[in-house]
Design a protein around this motif. Structure first.
Motif, short mmCIF file in Angstrom:
data_model
loop_
_atom_site.label_atom_id
_atom_site.label_comp_id
_atom_site.label_asym_id
_atom_site.label_seq_id
_atom_site.Cartn_x
_atom_site.Cartn_y
_atom_site.Cartn_z
N VAL A 185 31.21 -12.33 -2.91
CA VAL A 185 29.95 -11.97 -3.55
C VAL A 185 29.38 -10.75 -2.83
N ALA A 209 26.28 -9.01 -1.92
CA ALA A 209 24.85 -9.32 -1.88
C ALA A 209 24.03 -8.08 -2.16
N SER A 210 24.40 -6.97 -1.53
CA SER A 210 23.66 -5.72 -1.73
C SER A 210 24.50 -4.55 -1.23
N ASN A 265 32.63 -16.20 -1.89
CA ASN A 265 32.00 -16.86 -3.03
C ASN A 265 32.10 -18.38 -2.85
N SER A 268 25.46 -21.50 -2.66
CA SER A 268 25.40 -20.26 -3.47
C SER A 268 23.96 -19.84 -3.69
N GLU A 269 23.12 -20.79 -4.07
CA GLU A 269 21.74 -20.47 -4.38
C GLU A 269 20.97 -20.04 -3.12
N ARG A 294 22.02 -16.58 -2.23
CA ARG A 294 21.44 -15.63 -3.18
C ARG A 294 19.99 -15.33 -2.83
N LYS A 295 19.25 -16.37 -2.48
CA LYS A 295 17.85 -16.18 -2.11
C LYS A 295 17.71 -15.39 -0.82
N GLY A 341 20.94 -12.00 -1.61
CA GLY A 341 21.18 -11.39 -2.90
C GLY A 341 22.55 -11.75 -3.44
N ALA A 342 22.79 -11.39 -4.69
CA ALA A 342 24.09 -11.65 -5.34
C ALA A 342 24.20 -10.71 -6.53
N GLU A 343 24.68 -9.49 -6.28
CA GLU A 343 24.76 -8.47 -7.33
C GLU A 343 25.98 -8.66 -8.23
N THR A 403 30.43 -10.35 -8.16
CA THR A 403 31.57 -10.88 -7.41
C THR A 403 32.72 -9.89 -7.51
#
Length: 309
Positions: free
Chosen positions: A33, A35-36, A118, A136-137, A140-141, A144-146, A148
């Protein structure tokens, strides 16, 4: 007229359910993943990433710089865990390999990329009894998760659950078997001693103790000399990590004490899982690191205290 209408509606509803089920079953996942990505100060990004992880409940286990000024400008890895990961680890065979989570921070030119494995991809490939949606959540918080990446098509749950690269290659349940001792404590003590001494160029990045006599070590691999480059993480990553988005979070490698045994995931499984689109031959292919699985096995056996054979 009413009965045929309801019959047709029932059939139509069943077809919709079947289509929805097929779509869900065919969902595909990719190894990492992103993130940024963007401009910024590298050291500040490391600090911000570490703080964000801690603020969302992750425990930092260890961190290190695997290489710099090579095929990327800088690379840094932070390894974390949390309650969900530790609980999940005890629910399946070799689940401890998924208890530590790796976050890679990579500077490529002026851009800084932050990425991590991931969770749902790893959960299926490691045959866990939890899809790690909570992890995962939380990631993401925190980060981030732009998107995969690291596989053009991705893989379905079914394929991941029985993944191996090709015929004759190892599965998740075919780890390196490195050594066996009289007790869990003895096996851990040997690893601690040899990692501290840097035996075979292998050193400790972190240690995570889990229930049921499971201890996971994250290890760095730096060849003591040019002759040992086939086990060296910088050498291997310079071959395989050539795409625009970097898989720095492949590192570090895990060695696990499972009861009285010391094991590690086989490189032919672990590398292929994270880089499933790598070709067998050609430039930037597995052919260019063909000696590495055996070289890593030999180095890990040495650090596990196993006699040479």
């Amino acid at each position: 007229m009413i009965r045929p209408f309801f019959s047709a509606a029932l059939v139509f509803g069943m077809l919709l359910l079947a289509v929805a089920g097929a779509i869900q079953a065919a969902e595909r996942y990719k190894p990492f993943v992103l993130a940024s990505r963007g401009l910024g100060d590298f050291e500040k990004k490391i600090e911000e990433t570490r703080d964000a992880l801690r603020m969302t409940g992750f425990e930092v286990l260890g961190e290190y710089m695997p290489y710099k000024d090579t095929f990327v400008d800088k690379a840094y890895v932070i390894v974390v865990t949390n309650d969900e990961l530790k609980k999940t680890a005890s629910m399946s065979q070799y689940g401890g390999f998924a208890a530590p989570w790796r976050i890679g921070i990579t500077k490529v030119g002026d851009e800084i990329q932050i990425a991590y494995p991931n969770p749902v991809y790893i959960a299926n490939a490691y045959r866990l009894n939890n899809d790690l949606n909570g992890v995962s959540e939380t990631l993401r918080k925190a980060l981030g998760a732009e998107e995969t990446f690291n596989s053009a098509k991705g893989m379905t749950t079914k394929k991941l659950r029985k993944y191996h690269y090709t015929f004759g290659m190892e599965y998740f349940i075919d780890p390196y078997e490195l050594a066996k001792y009289g007790s869990h404590a003895e096996a851990v003590a040997v690893l601690e001693k040899n990692l501290a001494a840097g035996v075979a160029g292998v050193t400790k990045v972190y240690r995570l103790d889990l229930p049921k006599d499971v201890t996971v070590f994250g290890v760095a691999r730096r060849a003591p000399s040019e002759d040992g480059k086939d086990m060296d993480e910088q050498h291997i990553m310079s071959v395989v990590d050539f795409s625009e988005l970097k898989g720095t979070a492949y590192l570090p490698y895990e060695i696990m004490v499972d009861g009285k045994k010391i094991i590690a995931l086989h490189m032919r499984f672990r590398m292929a899982l994270h880089y499933p689109d790598l070709k067998m031959v050609g430039e930037n292919s597995f052919m260019n690191i063909m000696p590495s699985p055996n070289a890593i096995f030999k180095a890990f056996k040495a650090v596990a205290g196993a006699p040479e054979t």
